[in-house]
Design a protein around this motif. Structure first.
Motif, PDB file in Angstrom:
ATOM      1  N   ALA A  89       0.834  -1.205   0.000  1.00  0.00           N
ATOM      2  CA  ALA A  89       0.000   0.000   0.000  1.00  0.00           C
ATOM      3  C   ALA A  89       0.869   1.254   0.000  1.00  0.00           C
ATOM      4  N   GLN A  90       1.971   1.218   0.736  1.00  0.00           N
ATOM      5  CA  GLN A  90       2.871   2.375   0.785  1.00  0.00           C
ATOM      6  C   GLN A  90       3.474   2.650  -0.593  1.00  0.00           C
ATOM      7  N   ILE A  91       3.945   1.577  -1.234  1.00  0.00           N
ATOM      8  CA  ILE A  91       4.548   1.726  -2.563  1.00  0.00           C
ATOM      9  C   ILE A  91       3.520   2.265  -3.556  1.00  0.00           C
ATOM     10  N   PHE A  92       2.343   1.653  -3.560  1.00  0.00           N
ATOM     11  CA  PHE A  92       1.287   2.085  -4.474  1.00  0.00           C
ATOM     12  C   PHE A  92       0.927   3.544  -4.227  1.00  0.00           C
ATOM     13  N   TYR A  93       0.774   3.912  -2.973  1.00  0.00           N
ATOM     14  CA  TYR A  93       0.406   5.282  -2.627  1.00  0.00           C
ATOM     15  C   TYR A  93       1.458   6.274  -3.127  1.00  0.00           C
ATOM     16  N   LEU A  94       2.717   5.987  -2.834  1.00  0.00           N
ATOM     17  CA  LEU A  94       3.777   6.917  -3.226  1.00  0.00           C
ATOM     18  C   LEU A  94       3.940   7.016  -4.736  1.00  0.00           C
ATOM     19  N   LYS A  95       3.840   5.887  -5.433  1.00  0.00           N
ATOM     20  CA  LYS A  95       3.971   5.924  -6.889  1.00  0.00           C
ATOM     21  C   LYS A  95       2.859   6.748  -7.535  1.00  0.00           C
ATOM     22  N   ASN A  96       1.687   6.731  -6.940  1.00  0.00           N
ATOM     23  CA  ASN A  96       0.561   7.453  -7.527  1.00  0.00           C
ATOM     24  C   ASN A  96       0.423   8.877  -7.021  1.00  0.00           C
ATOM     25  N   ARG A  97       0.843   9.133  -5.799  1.00  0.00           N
ATOM     26  CA  ARG A  97       0.709  10.476  -5.241  1.00  0.00           C
ATOM     27  C   ARG A  97       1.937  11.348  -5.501  1.00  0.00           C
ATOM     28  N   ALA A  98       3.091  10.733  -5.688  1.00  0.00           N
ATOM     29  CA  ALA A  98       4.317  11.491  -5.947  1.00  0.00           C
ATOM     30  C   ALA A  98       5.132  10.787  -7.025  1.00  0.00           C
ATOM     31  N   PRO A  99       4.571  10.663  -8.238  1.00  0.00           N
ATOM     32  CA  PRO A  99       5.259   9.895  -9.287  1.00  0.00           C
ATOM     33  C   PRO A  99       6.596  10.496  -9.720  1.00  0.00           C
ATOM     34  N   GLU A 100       6.756  11.798  -9.549  1.00  0.00           N
ATOM     35  CA  GLU A 100       8.018  12.412  -9.958  1.00  0.00           C
ATOM     36  C   GLU A 100       9.171  11.947  -9.078  1.00  0.00           C
ATOM     37  N   MET A 101       8.873  11.476  -7.867  1.00  0.00           N
ATOM     38  CA  MET A 101       9.916  11.007  -6.951  1.00  0.00           C
ATOM     39  C   MET A 101       9.966   9.487  -6.841  1.00  0.00           C
ATOM     40  N   TYR A 102       8.832   8.815  -7.030  1.00  0.00           N
ATOM     41  CA  TYR A 102       8.743   7.372  -6.804  1.00  0.00           C
ATOM     42  C   TYR A 102       8.178   6.672  -8.031  1.00  0.00           C
ATOM     43  N   GLN A 103       9.049   6.341  -8.947  1.00  0.00           N
ATOM     44  CA  GLN A 103       8.612   5.563 -10.099  1.00  0.00           C
ATOM     45  C   GLN A 103       9.707   4.589 -10.482  1.00  0.00           C
ATOM     46  N   ASP A 104       9.291   3.459 -11.027  1.00  0.00           N
ATOM     47  CA  ASP A 104      10.249   2.423 -11.398  1.00  0.00           C
ATOM     48  C   ASP A 104      11.036   2.812 -12.639  1.00  0.00           C
ATOM     49  N   VAL A 105      10.364   3.396 -13.600  1.00  0.00           N
ATOM     50  CA  VAL A 105      10.978   3.735 -14.871  1.00  0.00           C
ATOM     51  C   VAL A 105      10.901   5.242 -15.041  1.00  0.00           C
ATOM     52  N   ILE A 106      12.020   5.818 -15.346  1.00  0.00           N
ATOM     53  CA  ILE A 106      12.040   7.255 -15.593  1.00  0.00           C
ATOM     54  C   ILE A 106      11.675   7.478 -17.049  1.00  0.00           C
ATOM     55  N   GLN A 107      10.625   8.210 -17.264  1.00  0.00           N
ATOM     56  CA  GLN A 107      10.170   8.482 -18.620  1.00  0.00           C
ATOM     57  C   GLN A 107      11.005   9.613 -19.208  1.00  0.00           C
ATOM     58  N   GLN A 108      11.571   9.372 -20.358  1.00  0.00           N
ATOM     59  CA  GLN A 108      12.314  10.419 -21.045  1.00  0.00           C
ATOM     60  C   GLN A 108      11.515  10.858 -22.251  1.00  0.00           C
ATOM     61  N   LYS A 109      11.401  12.142 -22.392  1.00  0.00           N
ATOM     62  CA  LYS A 109      10.667  12.678 -23.527  1.00  0.00           C
ATOM     63  C   LYS A 109      11.669  13.129 -24.582  1.00  0.00           C
ATOM     64  N   HIS A 110      11.472  12.621 -25.768  1.00  0.00           N
ATOM     65  CA  HIS A 110      12.334  12.993 -26.885  1.00  0.00           C
ATOM     66  C   HIS A 110      11.489  13.744 -27.897  1.00  0.00           C
ATOM     67  N   SER A 111      12.039  14.807 -28.381  1.00  0.00           N
ATOM     68  CA  SER A 111      11.328  15.511 -29.443  1.00  0.00           C
ATOM     69  C   SER A 111      12.064  15.259 -30.746  1.00  0.00           C
ATOM     70  N   ILE A 112      11.310  14.938 -31.739  1.00  0.00           N
ATOM     71  CA  ILE A 112      11.888  14.670 -33.054  1.00  0.00           C
ATOM     72  C   ILE A 112      11.531  15.857 -33.940  1.00  0.00           C
ATOM     73  N   GLU A 113      12.541  16.530 -34.356  1.00  0.00           N
ATOM     74  CA  GLU A 113      12.320  17.725 -35.160  1.00  0.00           C
ATOM     75  C   GLU A 113      12.791  17.482 -36.585  1.00  0.00           C
ATOM     76  N   SER A 114      11.893  17.222 -37.440  1.00  0.00           N
ATOM     77  CA  SER A 114      12.151  17.132 -38.876  1.00  0.00           C
ATOM     78  C   SER A 114      13.383  16.308 -39.216  1.00  0.00           C
ATOM     79  N   ILE A 115      13.403  15.073 -38.777  1.00  0.00           N
ATOM     80  CA  ILE A 115      14.553  14.213 -39.074  1.00  0.00           C
ATOM     81  C   ILE A 115      14.731  14.079 -40.583  1.00  0.00           C
ATOM     82  N   GLY A 116      13.641  14.057 -41.286  1.00  0.00           N
ATOM     83  CA  GLY A 116      13.715  13.926 -42.733  1.00  0.00           C
ATOM     84  C   GLY A 116      14.442  15.078 -43.400  1.00  0.00           C
ATOM     85  N   LYS A 117      14.509  16.222 -42.734  1.00  0.00           N
ATOM     86  CA  LYS A 117      15.168  17.394 -43.320  1.00  0.00           C
ATOM     87  C   LYS A 117      16.664  17.430 -43.024  1.00  0.00           C
ATOM     88  N   LEU A 118      17.139  16.526 -42.141  1.00  0.00           N
ATOM     89  CA  LEU A 118      18.559  16.516 -41.795  1.00  0.00           C
ATOM     90  C   LEU A 118      19.344  15.700 -42.824  1.00  0.00           C
TER      91      LEU A 118
END
Length: 166
Positions: free
Chosen positions: A101-130
């Motif tokens: 319950a503690q793990i579930f609570y923390l992962k859902n209430r404070a996901p920025e601090m308690y998550q198993d996988v860190i999500q990385q956001k990548h932006s793809i800017e016109s790869i076809g133009k490079l």
């Protein structure tokens, strides 16, 4: 008293007929119906299930929800009440030492601090133009990508070498 046998076949018996109502029974929103809707909504029933319990078509439930704010509020109130009860029970379990319950609570209430996988956001800017060279340069700049493909990338060329080959 006359019986059926005493009536001659030529005798016509007229009886008063009351006009019968056709169609379905009208569905009225009453305090009792609102209580039922709130109760079943709180138990997690979906609209189809609520319609079945009320004995009406699912479309009727959606129509009443749209037409009567009290009906819509009863659905929302039931759901929120149930969420509140479960949330309180989860919090109590977590505070009483339930590790899951503690793990579930923390992962859902404070996901920025308690998550198993860190999500990385990548932006793809016109790869076809490079150009190929520009794309390779971008890959080399990103350490996480370049470390994975380091043996596969061609060595960088200096500008003078690339001009000599043309």
């Amino acid at each position: 008293m006359e019986t059926i046998e005493d009536i001659s076949p030529t005798e016509i018996i007229e009886s008063e007929r009351k006009p019968q109502k056709t169609g379905r029974k009208r569905f009225e929103i009453t305090p009792s119906v609102l209580e039922q809707v709130e109760k079943y909504s709180g138990l997690g029933f979906n609209m189809s299930q609520i319609a079945t319990v009320l004995g009406v078509d699912e479309r009727t439930v959606y129509a009443k929800k749209a037409a009567f704010s009290q009906f819509d509020q009863a659905i929302k109130k039931g759901r929120l009440s149930a969420i509140g009860q479960v949330s309180n029970a989860l919090f109590d379990s977590a505070m009483n030492g339930n590790i899951t319950a503690q793990i579930f609570y923390l992962k859902n209430r404070a996901p920025e601090m308690y998550q198993d996988v860190i999500q990385q956001k990548h932006s793809i800017e016109s790869i076809g133009k490079l150009s190929d060279t520009q794309l390779l340069d971008e890959i080399r700049k990103d350490e996480s990508i370049s470390s994975q493909v380091s043996g596969l990338l061609p060595l960088p060329q200096s500008h003078s070498e690339s001009q000599d080959q043309t």
